[in-house]
Every structure is written in structure tokens, then in C-alpha cells.
Motif scaffolding. Structure first.
Motif, PDB file in Angstrom:
ATOM      1  N   MET A  91      50.065  86.744 -36.970  1.00  0.00           N
ATOM      2  CA  MET A  91      50.496  87.426 -35.657  1.00  0.00           C
ATOM      3  C   MET A  91      49.895  86.387 -34.539  1.00  0.00           C
ATOM      4  O   MET A  91      50.410  86.113 -33.421  1.00  0.00           O
ATOM      5  CB  MET A  91      50.412  88.866 -35.541  1.00  0.00           C
ATOM      6  N   LEU A  92      48.593  86.178 -34.571  1.00  0.00           N
ATOM      7  CA  LEU A  92      47.796  85.691 -33.508  1.00  0.00           C
ATOM      8  C   LEU A  92      47.697  84.321 -34.039  1.00  0.00           C
ATOM      9  O   LEU A  92      47.068  83.704 -32.966  1.00  0.00           O
ATOM     10  CB  LEU A  92      46.339  86.490 -33.533  1.00  0.00           C
ATOM     11  N   GLY A  93      47.874  83.727 -35.014  1.00  0.00           N
ATOM     12  CA  GLY A  93      47.931  82.428 -35.186  1.00  0.00           C
ATOM     13  C   GLY A  93      46.280  82.077 -35.379  1.00  0.00           C
ATOM     14  O   GLY A  93      45.959  80.916 -34.780  1.00  0.00           O
ATOM     15  N   LEU A  94      45.544  82.884 -35.927  1.00  0.00           N
ATOM     16  CA  LEU A  94      44.347  82.579 -36.226  1.00  0.00           C
ATOM     17  C   LEU A  94      43.885  81.477 -37.370  1.00  0.00           C
ATOM     18  O   LEU A  94      44.819  81.246 -38.194  1.00  0.00           O
ATOM     19  CB  LEU A  94      43.379  83.839 -36.793  1.00  0.00           C
ATOM     20  N   VAL A  95      42.927  80.749 -36.889  1.00  0.00           N
ATOM     21  CA  VAL A  95      42.836  79.456 -37.627  1.00  0.00           C
ATOM     22  C   VAL A  95      41.596  79.878 -38.602  1.00  0.00           C
ATOM     23  O   VAL A  95      40.816  80.644 -38.835  1.00  0.00           O
ATOM     24  CB  VAL A  95      42.094  78.404 -36.914  1.00  0.00           C
ATOM     25  N   GLY A  96      41.683  78.921 -39.800  1.00  0.00           N
ATOM     26  CA  GLY A  96      40.451  79.084 -40.934  1.00  0.00           C
ATOM     27  C   GLY A  96      40.965  79.315 -42.078  1.00  0.00           C
ATOM     28  O   GLY A  96      40.276  79.337 -43.297  1.00  0.00           O
ATOM     29  N   TYR A  97      42.511  79.777 -42.044  1.00  0.00           N
ATOM     30  CA  TYR A  97      42.983  80.177 -43.458  1.00  0.00           C
ATOM     31  C   TYR A  97      44.639  80.281 -43.314  1.00  0.00           C
ATOM     32  O   TYR A  97      45.118  81.075 -43.337  1.00  0.00           O
ATOM     33  CB  TYR A  97      42.648  81.421 -43.898  1.00  0.00           C
ATOM     34  N   PRO A  98      45.315  78.837 -43.031  1.00  0.00           N
ATOM     35  CA  PRO A  98      46.529  78.646 -43.103  1.00  0.00           C
ATOM     36  C   PRO A  98      47.278  79.281 -44.140  1.00  0.00           C
ATOM     37  O   PRO A  98      48.227  79.751 -44.038  1.00  0.00           O
ATOM     38  CB  PRO A  98      46.597  77.334 -42.928  1.00  0.00           C
ATOM     39  N   VAL A  99      46.692  79.073 -45.337  1.00  0.00           N
ATOM     40  CA  VAL A  99      47.655  79.426 -46.584  1.00  0.00           C
ATOM     41  C   VAL A  99      47.527  81.056 -46.784  1.00  0.00           C
ATOM     42  O   VAL A  99      48.429  81.774 -46.821  1.00  0.00           O
ATOM     43  CB  VAL A  99      47.125  79.011 -47.962  1.00  0.00           C
ATOM     44  N   TYR A 100      46.592  81.858 -46.354  1.00  0.00           N
ATOM     45  CA  TYR A 100      46.553  83.192 -46.299  1.00  0.00           C
ATOM     46  C   TYR A 100      47.315  83.736 -45.348  1.00  0.00           C
ATOM     47  O   TYR A 100      48.323  84.582 -45.512  1.00  0.00           O
ATOM     48  CB  TYR A 100      44.963  83.513 -46.163  1.00  0.00           C
ATOM     49  N   ALA A 101      47.255  83.058 -44.068  1.00  0.00           N
ATOM     50  CA  ALA A 101      47.993  83.815 -43.094  1.00  0.00           C
ATOM     51  C   ALA A 101      49.614  83.492 -43.429  1.00  0.00           C
ATOM     52  O   ALA A 101      50.448  84.518 -42.899  1.00  0.00           O
ATOM     53  CB  ALA A 101      47.805  82.844 -41.603  1.00  0.00           C
ATOM     54  N   THR A 102      50.032  82.339 -44.060  1.00  0.00           N
ATOM     55  CA  THR A 102      51.581  82.360 -44.354  1.00  0.00           C
ATOM     56  C   THR A 102      51.619  83.442 -45.495  1.00  0.00           C
ATOM     57  O   THR A 102      52.891  83.981 -45.249  1.00  0.00           O
ATOM     58  CB  THR A 102      51.648  80.967 -45.054  1.00  0.00           C
ATOM     59  N   ALA A 103      51.018  83.848 -46.269  1.00  0.00           N
ATOM     60  CA  ALA A 103      51.309  84.694 -47.338  1.00  0.00           C
ATOM     61  C   ALA A 103      51.211  86.232 -46.689  1.00  0.00           C
ATOM     62  O   ALA A 103      52.235  86.873 -46.943  1.00  0.00           O
ATOM     63  CB  ALA A 103      50.245  84.849 -48.408  1.00  0.00           C
ATOM     64  N   LYS A 104      50.569  86.365 -45.556  1.00  0.00           N
ATOM     65  CA  LYS A 104      50.689  87.574 -45.117  1.00  0.00           C
ATOM     66  C   LYS A 104      51.778  87.647 -43.893  1.00  0.00           C
ATOM     67  O   LYS A 104      52.404  88.736 -43.877  1.00  0.00           O
ATOM     68  CB  LYS A 104      49.463  87.734 -44.047  1.00  0.00           C
ATOM     69  N   ALA A 105      52.317  86.591 -43.411  1.00  0.00           N
ATOM     70  CA  ALA A 105      53.646  86.823 -43.041  1.00  0.00           C
ATOM     71  C   ALA A 105      54.856  86.858 -43.917  1.00  0.00           C
ATOM     72  O   ALA A 105      55.616  87.476 -43.747  1.00  0.00           O
ATOM     73  CB  ALA A 105      53.885  85.324 -42.124  1.00  0.00           C
ATOM     74  N   GLY A 106      54.639  86.227 -45.148  1.00  0.00           N
ATOM     75  CA  GLY A 106      55.575  86.557 -46.072  1.00  0.00           C
ATOM     76  C   GLY A 106      55.744  87.964 -46.335  1.00  0.00           C
ATOM     77  O   GLY A 106      56.813  88.346 -46.804  1.00  0.00           O
ATOM     78  N   LEU A 107      54.759  88.688 -46.434  1.00  0.00           N
ATOM     79  CA  LEU A 107      54.601  90.194 -46.941  1.00  0.00           C
ATOM     80  C   LEU A 107      55.414  90.905 -45.888  1.00  0.00           C
ATOM     81  O   LEU A 107      56.238  92.083 -46.277  1.00  0.00           O
ATOM     82  CB  LEU A 107      53.211  90.565 -46.719  1.00  0.00           C
ATOM     83  N   VAL A 108      55.541  90.330 -44.629  1.00  0.00           N
ATOM     84  CA  VAL A 108      56.444  91.231 -43.725  1.00  0.00           C
ATOM     85  C   VAL A 108      58.173  90.922 -44.178  1.00  0.00           C
ATOM     86  O   VAL A 108      58.864  91.671 -43.932  1.00  0.00           O
ATOM     87  CB  VAL A 108      56.142  90.705 -42.052  1.00  0.00           C
ATOM     88  N   GLY A 109      58.167  89.769 -44.606  1.00  0.00           N
ATOM     89  CA  GLY A 109      59.755  89.214 -44.837  1.00  0.00           C
ATOM     90  C   GLY A 109      59.826  89.965 -46.177  1.00  0.00           C
ATOM     91  O   GLY A 109      61.119  90.591 -46.271  1.00  0.00           O
ATOM     92  N   LEU A 110      58.922  90.035 -47.244  1.00  0.00           N
ATOM     93  CA  LEU A 110      59.357  90.876 -48.216  1.00  0.00           C
ATOM     94  C   LEU A 110      59.649  92.481 -48.056  1.00  0.00           C
ATOM     95  O   LEU A 110      60.395  92.857 -48.614  1.00  0.00           O
ATOM     96  CB  LEU A 110      58.094  90.610 -49.197  1.00  0.00           C
ATOM     97  N   THR A 111      58.798  92.966 -47.214  1.00  0.00           N
ATOM     98  CA  THR A 111      58.821  94.437 -46.693  1.00  0.00           C
ATOM     99  C   THR A 111      60.475  94.599 -46.224  1.00  0.00           C
ATOM    100  O   THR A 111      60.935  95.651 -46.649  1.00  0.00           O
ATOM    101  CB  THR A 111      57.839  94.749 -45.672  1.00  0.00           C
ATOM    102  N   LYS A 112      60.772  93.671 -45.367  1.00  0.00           N
ATOM    103  CA  LYS A 112      61.984  94.023 -44.778  1.00  0.00           C
ATOM    104  C   LYS A 112      63.317  93.805 -45.894  1.00  0.00           C
ATOM    105  O   LYS A 112      64.242  94.452 -45.883  1.00  0.00           O
ATOM    106  CB  LYS A 112      62.539  93.045 -43.693  1.00  0.00           C
ATOM    107  N   ALA A 113      63.162  92.912 -46.831  1.00  0.00           N
ATOM    108  CA  ALA A 113      63.845  92.619 -47.752  1.00  0.00           C
ATOM    109  C   ALA A 113      64.145  93.665 -48.744  1.00  0.00           C
ATOM    110  O   ALA A 113      65.179  94.220 -49.193  1.00  0.00           O
ATOM    111  CB  ALA A 113      63.758  91.374 -48.449  1.00  0.00           C
ATOM    112  N   LEU A 114      63.011  94.172 -48.989  1.00  0.00           N
ATOM    113  CA  LEU A 114      62.854  95.294 -50.258  1.00  0.00           C
ATOM    114  C   LEU A 114      63.301  96.694 -49.550  1.00  0.00           C
ATOM    115  O   LEU A 114      64.011  97.649 -50.089  1.00  0.00           O
ATOM    116  CB  LEU A 114      61.540  95.597 -50.732  1.00  0.00           C
ATOM    117  N   ALA A 115      63.011  96.824 -48.122  1.00  0.00           N
ATOM    118  CA  ALA A 115      63.610  98.053 -47.552  1.00  0.00           C
ATOM    119  C   ALA A 115      64.815  98.130 -47.510  1.00  0.00           C
ATOM    120  O   ALA A 115      65.508  99.283 -47.626  1.00  0.00           O
ATOM    121  CB  ALA A 115      62.968  98.054 -46.130  1.00  0.00           C
TER     122      ALA A 115
END
Length: 253
Positions: free
Chosen positions: A151-175
């Protein structure tokens, strides 16, 4: 662990599965659910903290399964084992994560696949594995652990940040998909939580001061803060919440 701020009687006797529950935030959440009278199963590649095993409730109400959550077959086998011990999984907490720092130039396909497997794919596979239990009961709760990093666009772990964004999408889809069966799916997005791992590897006085300066609340975020929010999302106190992301980051802007 500090005293919990609320009691949720409906969690008593429920079977709660926590991935990555052997240490850090996960271990505190496990202790919190045990304190509510739940039966708790852990899926983790590591051995649990000794403090968890020493809890009075652990002997009867805690089950630990060694599981590499990057391995789909191990996930299926481990869930079958905990189901045999405590019955159908009624609450799933997808907490397991790995936030190793990495630069873009180092994030090759191998690193991408490995980090996505633990940080995103595992949540899909565990949700898929326990969904039949919840569908058969006509109820259930899934809590996915995201992060404010994307959400903040923090640097230092782009793949991790992408995965955590994906979890929000997964949450909405499964809900949306599981809602007709009475199953709630929500996301919990912590800020920088002061776990032992974070303090050992990345917390410096300068970095912590910068983080607190960006927070509306000038206090360190502790694992107990995340555990309390997780209990709320898992309990019937949040019965009409689904597809939502609850941010616990001290109001970081």
C-alpha cells in the motif's frame, strides 16, 4: 503475551488452523486462540517456540504439523492429519510469509516462484483444502495476512510486496465465491510489527524512528496488536464483514 483485550466465547472449542504459527506473529496468534479455548493446529516448516509447547492448554489443544507450504502434497497431508485430530477446520489463518529483502535485479524467476509459493500460493492451497469442511458446516472464517508494504510502495522486497497485494485480491475473490455458504474471508494488513526476527535483522534506531514518525500513533506495533485484530475477524463479532482488509499499522501515511 500481554493480556487480551476481549473475550470471544464463540471461539471456544473451534478448530483453528494457523500457518506459520511456530514463531513471530503466528505464535502469538496461536497463543491468543488457545487463550480463547480453541483447538489450534499449526502448519510450519520450523519447530514451534518452546513457550507455546509449555502453555497449559498445549497438551490437549495444540497440534503441530511440520509442513513446507511450498509443497502442495505436504499441505494436503498435513491438513488431513490435523483434521483427524480436531475435526473439520472451522477457522483458517493464512499467516505464513517470508519477507527476505531483495533488489529488483536479484529477483529472478527462481526467487519469484519461491517467494510467491510461500507468500501467496500457499494461502490459495490451504483455503482450497479447508473449504469443503466449511461448506459442509455452512459457516467458517478465513483470515489472510497481507501487509501495508504494498500500500505504501515500500522498497526492498518487490516480490513480497506483490504477493501481499495478491492476498487482497484473493480475499475479495474467495469472499464472493464462498459467501453463499456462510463463509467469511477477510484480510489483515499489519504495519511494521516488532517481532524477534524484525529486531534481529532489520530494526535500527534510525529505521524505527522513521517508521514512528510516519505513524499517526507513536507507539511500536506489537504481535499482540495483530493477534487481537485476528481474533475479532475470526469471531462472530465481525459476522457481517467479508472481503475486507483491516489495516493495523498505527495510521502510517
Amino acid at each position: 503475551m500481554n493480556a487480551l483485550l476481549a473475550s470471544y466465547p464463540d471461539l471456544t472449542g473451534r478448530h483453528v488452523l494457523v500457518t506459520g504459527g511456530a514463531s513471530g506473529i503466528g505464535a502469538v496468534m496461536v497463543e491468543a486462540f488457545l487463550g480463547q479455548g480453541a483447538n489450534v493446529s499449526i502448519l510450519d516448516i520450523a519447530d514451534p517456540d518452546e513457550t507455546l509447547l509449555a502453555l497449559p492448554a498445549a497438551a490437549k489443544a495444540l497440534r503441530v504439523e511440520r509442513c513446507d507450504l511450498r509443497d502442495p502434497q505436504m499441505i494436503e497431508s498435513a491438513i488431513a492429519s490435523v483434521r483427524a485430530r480436531f475435526g473439520a477446520v472451522e477457522i483458517l489463518v493464512n499467516n505464513a510469509a517470508r519477507d527476505d529483502r531483495h533488489a529488483l535485479e536479484d529477483a529472478n524467476a527462481t526467487l519469484w516462484d519461491d517467494l510467491m509459493a510461500i507468500n501467496l500460493r500457499a494461502a490459495h492451497l490451504t483455503s482450497r483444502a479447508v473449504a469443503p469442511d466449511m461448506i459442509s458446516m455452512g459457516s467458517g472464517a478465513i483470515v489472510n495476512l497481507s501487509s501495508n508494504a504494498f500500500m505504501l510502495g515500500l522498497v526492498g522486497y518487490p516480490v513480497y510486496a506483490t504477493a501481499k497485494a495478491g492476498l487482497v485480491g484473493l480475499t475479495k475473490a474467495l469472499a464472493r465465491e464462498l459467501g453463499p455458504h456462510g463463509i467469511r474471508v477477510n484480510c489483515l494488513a499489519p504495519g511494521w510489527v516488532m517481532t524477534g526476527r524484525q529486531k534481529r535483522l532489520w530494526v535500527t534506531p534510525e529505521a524505527l524512528n522513521d517508521c514512528l514518525a510516519a505513524q499517526c500513533l507513536k507507539s511500536e506495533i506489537m504481535p499482540e496488536d495483530i493477534a487481537n485484530a485476528c481474533l475479532f475477524l475470526a469471531s462472530s463479532a465481525s459476522r457481517m464483514m467479508s472481503g475486507q482488509t483491516l489495516v493495523v499499522d498505527g495510521g502510517r501515511v
